[in-house]
Write a protein that holds these residues in place. Structure first.
Motif, PDB file in Angstrom:
ATOM      1  N   TYR A  32     -46.722 -55.577 -49.672  1.00 38.15           N
ATOM      2  CA  TYR A  32     -47.903 -55.483 -49.265  1.00 38.15           C
ATOM      3  C   TYR A  32     -49.196 -54.208 -48.935  1.00 38.15           C
ATOM      4  O   TYR A  32     -48.426 -53.800 -47.373  1.00 38.15           O
ATOM      5  N   GLY A  33     -49.900 -53.679 -49.241  1.00 42.29           N
ATOM      6  CA  GLY A  33     -51.136 -52.986 -49.076  1.00 42.29           C
ATOM      7  C   GLY A  33     -51.708 -54.106 -48.039  1.00 42.29           C
ATOM      8  O   GLY A  33     -51.747 -55.020 -48.652  1.00 42.29           O
ATOM      9  N   MET A  34     -52.360 -53.577 -46.914  1.00 47.49           N
ATOM     10  CA  MET A  34     -53.178 -54.359 -46.557  1.00 47.49           C
ATOM     11  C   MET A  34     -55.230 -53.224 -45.872  1.00 47.49           C
ATOM     12  O   MET A  34     -54.831 -52.261 -45.856  1.00 47.49           O
ATOM     13  N   GLY A  35     -55.964 -54.414 -45.431  1.00 48.43           N
ATOM     14  CA  GLY A  35     -56.823 -53.661 -45.063  1.00 48.43           C
ATOM     15  C   GLY A  35     -57.212 -54.571 -44.906  1.00 48.43           C
ATOM     16  O   GLY A  35     -57.504 -56.245 -43.955  1.00 48.43           O
ATOM     17  N   TRP A  36     -59.031 -53.815 -44.111  1.00 49.44           N
ATOM     18  CA  TRP A  36     -59.211 -55.149 -43.397  1.00 49.44           C
ATOM     19  C   TRP A  36     -61.167 -54.332 -43.703  1.00 49.44           C
ATOM     20  O   TRP A  36     -61.757 -53.618 -44.056  1.00 49.44           O
ATOM     21  N   PHE A  37     -61.416 -56.003 -43.365  1.00 46.84           N
ATOM     22  CA  PHE A  37     -63.032 -55.978 -44.227  1.00 46.84           C
ATOM     23  C   PHE A  37     -63.918 -56.701 -42.833  1.00 46.84           C
ATOM     24  O   PHE A  37     -63.335 -57.044 -42.201  1.00 46.84           O
ATOM     25  N   ARG A  38     -64.895 -56.618 -43.326  1.00 46.01           N
ATOM     26  CA  ARG A  38     -65.882 -57.194 -41.987  1.00 46.01           C
ATOM     27  C   ARG A  38     -67.183 -57.862 -43.267  1.00 46.01           C
ATOM     28  O   ARG A  38     -67.570 -57.554 -43.830  1.00 46.01           O
ATOM     29  N   VAL A  48     -63.514 -51.886 -44.512  1.00 40.61           N
ATOM     30  CA  VAL A  48     -63.300 -50.789 -43.795  1.00 40.61           C
ATOM     31  C   VAL A  48     -61.894 -50.021 -43.782  1.00 40.61           C
ATOM     32  O   VAL A  48     -62.483 -48.975 -43.189  1.00 40.61           O
ATOM     33  N   ALA A  49     -61.098 -50.652 -43.691  1.00 40.70           N
ATOM     34  CA  ALA A  49     -59.568 -49.520 -43.865  1.00 40.70           C
ATOM     35  C   ALA A  49     -58.512 -50.472 -45.025  1.00 40.70           C
ATOM     36  O   ALA A  49     -58.666 -51.305 -44.834  1.00 40.70           O
ATOM     37  N   ALA A  50     -58.186 -49.286 -45.182  1.00 40.27           N
ATOM     38  CA  ALA A  50     -56.891 -49.501 -45.926  1.00 40.27           C
ATOM     39  C   ALA A  50     -55.366 -48.695 -45.536  1.00 40.27           C
ATOM     40  O   ALA A  50     -55.898 -47.398 -45.322  1.00 40.27           O
ATOM     41  N   ILE A  51     -54.515 -49.464 -46.046  1.00 38.85           N
ATOM     42  CA  ILE A  51     -53.082 -48.604 -45.115  1.00 38.85           C
ATOM     43  C   ILE A  51     -52.726 -49.769 -46.729  1.00 38.85           C
ATOM     44  O   ILE A  51     -52.210 -50.229 -47.189  1.00 38.85           O
ATOM     45  N   ASN A  52     -51.491 -48.423 -47.329  1.00 43.42           N
ATOM     46  CA  ASN A  52     -50.412 -48.645 -48.577  1.00 43.42           C
ATOM     47  C   ASN A  52     -49.225 -49.366 -48.000  1.00 43.42           C
ATOM     48  O   ASN A  52     -48.880 -49.634 -46.300  1.00 43.42           O
ATOM     49  N   TRP A  53     -48.323 -49.710 -48.852  1.00 45.63           N
ATOM     50  CA  TRP A  53     -47.205 -50.504 -47.658  1.00 45.63           C
ATOM     51  C   TRP A  53     -46.377 -49.753 -46.979  1.00 45.63           C
ATOM     52  O   TRP A  53     -45.889 -49.953 -45.903  1.00 45.63           O
ATOM     53  N   ARG A  54     -46.327 -48.400 -47.481  1.00 47.70           N
ATOM     54  CA  ARG A  54     -45.396 -47.909 -46.078  1.00 47.70           C
ATOM     55  C   ARG A  54     -46.060 -47.406 -44.788  1.00 47.70           C
ATOM     56  O   ARG A  54     -45.073 -46.716 -44.076  1.00 47.70           O
ATOM     57  N   GLY A  55     -47.026 -47.568 -45.099  1.00 44.00           N
ATOM     58  CA  GLY A  55     -47.695 -47.250 -44.042  1.00 44.00           C
ATOM     59  C   GLY A  55     -48.117 -46.002 -43.624  1.00 44.00           C
ATOM     60  O   GLY A  55     -48.601 -45.122 -43.093  1.00 44.00           O
ATOM     61  N   ILE A  56     -48.054 -44.578 -44.650  1.00 43.45           N
ATOM     62  CA  ILE A  56     -48.134 -43.074 -45.240  1.00 43.45           C
ATOM     63  C   ILE A  56     -49.637 -43.250 -45.977  1.00 43.45           C
ATOM     64  O   ILE A  56     -50.613 -42.111 -44.771  1.00 43.45           O
ATOM     65  N   ALA A  97     -56.047 -58.260 -44.718  1.00 45.14           N
ATOM     66  CA  ALA A  97     -56.420 -58.873 -46.169  1.00 45.14           C
ATOM     67  C   ALA A  97     -54.576 -58.470 -46.662  1.00 45.14           C
ATOM     68  O   ALA A  97     -54.858 -56.948 -46.088  1.00 45.14           O
ATOM     69  N   ALA A  98     -54.083 -58.598 -47.621  1.00 44.65           N
ATOM     70  CA  ALA A  98     -53.174 -58.707 -48.482  1.00 44.65           C
ATOM     71  C   ALA A  98     -53.449 -57.900 -49.775  1.00 44.65           C
ATOM     72  O   ALA A  98     -53.670 -59.495 -50.225  1.00 44.65           O
ATOM     73  N   ASP A  99     -53.262 -56.986 -50.518  1.00 52.42           N
ATOM     74  CA  ASP A  99     -52.858 -56.988 -51.527  1.00 52.42           C
ATOM     75  C   ASP A  99     -51.161 -55.967 -52.322  1.00 52.42           C
ATOM     76  O   ASP A  99     -50.550 -55.711 -51.956  1.00 52.42           O
ATOM     77  N   TYR A 100     -50.758 -57.592 -53.479  1.00 46.83           N
ATOM     78  CA  TYR A 100     -49.520 -57.266 -53.664  1.00 46.83           C
ATOM     79  C   TYR A 100     -49.754 -55.689 -54.318  1.00 46.83           C
ATOM     80  O   TYR A 100     -48.505 -55.612 -54.953  1.00 46.83           O
ATOM     81  N   GLU A 107     -62.108 -52.916 -52.489  1.00 45.47           N
ATOM     82  CA  GLU A 107     -62.409 -53.793 -53.307  1.00 45.47           C
ATOM     83  C   GLU A 107     -61.990 -55.006 -52.635  1.00 45.47           C
ATOM     84  O   GLU A 107     -60.897 -55.244 -53.326  1.00 45.47           O
ATOM     85  N   PRO A 108     -62.718 -56.271 -52.165  1.00 51.05           N
ATOM     86  CA  PRO A 108     -62.507 -57.327 -52.095  1.00 51.05           C
ATOM     87  C   PRO A 108     -61.660 -58.395 -52.320  1.00 51.05           C
ATOM     88  O   PRO A 108     -60.331 -58.799 -52.869  1.00 51.05           O
ATOM     89  N   GLU A 109     -62.022 -58.093 -53.622  1.00 44.47           N
ATOM     90  CA  GLU A 109     -61.484 -59.198 -54.824  1.00 44.47           C
ATOM     91  C   GLU A 109     -60.024 -58.207 -55.490  1.00 44.47           C
ATOM     92  O   GLU A 109     -59.315 -59.608 -56.374  1.00 44.47           O
ATOM     93  N   GLU A 110     -59.663 -57.770 -54.966  1.00 40.28           N
ATOM     94  CA  GLU A 110     -58.194 -57.184 -55.345  1.00 40.28           C
ATOM     95  C   GLU A 110     -57.379 -56.740 -54.414  1.00 40.28           C
ATOM     96  O   GLU A 110     -55.811 -57.393 -54.149  1.00 40.28           O
ATOM     97  N   TYR A 111     -57.322 -57.956 -53.292  1.00 40.18           N
ATOM     98  CA  TYR A 111     -56.691 -58.470 -52.184  1.00 40.18           C
ATOM     99  C   TYR A 111     -56.399 -60.219 -53.033  1.00 40.18           C
ATOM    100  O   TYR A 111     -57.432 -60.543 -52.887  1.00 40.18           O
ATOM    101  N   ASP A 112     -54.745 -60.402 -52.325  1.00 35.95           N
ATOM    102  CA  ASP A 112     -54.984 -61.917 -52.649  1.00 35.95           C
ATOM    103  C   ASP A 112     -54.436 -62.488 -51.515  1.00 35.95           C
ATOM    104  O   ASP A 112     -54.495 -64.012 -52.224  1.00 35.95           O
TER     105      ASP A 112
END
Length: 124
Positions: A32-38, A48-56, A97-100, A107-112
């Motif tokens: 999962y890619g991960m994001g932070w929202f507030r 706020v921020a997002a990171i891909n599954w590998r963290g790169i 939030a986690a995004d497969y 966009e919040p709606e793209e997180y699962d």
């Protein structure tokens, strides 16, 4: 299902720092890619921020760029948000939030999956 639990929020003075953590359980975290929202009272949820599954790869909102850093440790099933030079306008409930699809989306709606959030309050 993925369960997400945030921690690390609190009360801090302007100019201070906090590090938020989000621990995942359930399915394979590294998928999962991960994001932070507030979300502040009376306002819409804000990316706020997002990171891909590998963290790169990472992606930040302009309002936090240069002050916040997102990172992850897949061995610990944890994503972090290091927040420095905090301002009163950073006060909000912060949720991970986690995004497969690992799309680095704002966009919040793209997180699962979503956590319940942790309160961050910055006093002036």
């Amino acid at each position: 299902q993925v369960q997400l639990v945030e921690s690390g929020g609190g009360l801090v003075q302007a100019g201070g720092s906090l590090r938020l953590s989000c621990v995942a359980s359930g399915r394979t975290f590294s998928n999962y890619g991960m994001g932070w929202f507030r979300q502040a009272p009376g306002k819409e949820r804000e990316f706020v921020a997002a990171i891909n599954w590998r963290g790169i790869s990472t992606y930040y909102a302009d309002s936090v760029k240069g002050r916040f850093t997102i990172s992850r440790d897949n061995a610990k099933n944890t994503v972090y948000l290091q927040m420095n030079s905090l301002k009163p306008e950073d006060t909000a409930v912060y949720s991970c939030a986690a995004d497969y699809g690992s799309r680095l989306s704002r966009e919040p709606e793209e997180y699962d999956y979503w956590g319940q959030g942790t309160q961050v309050t910055v006093s002036s």
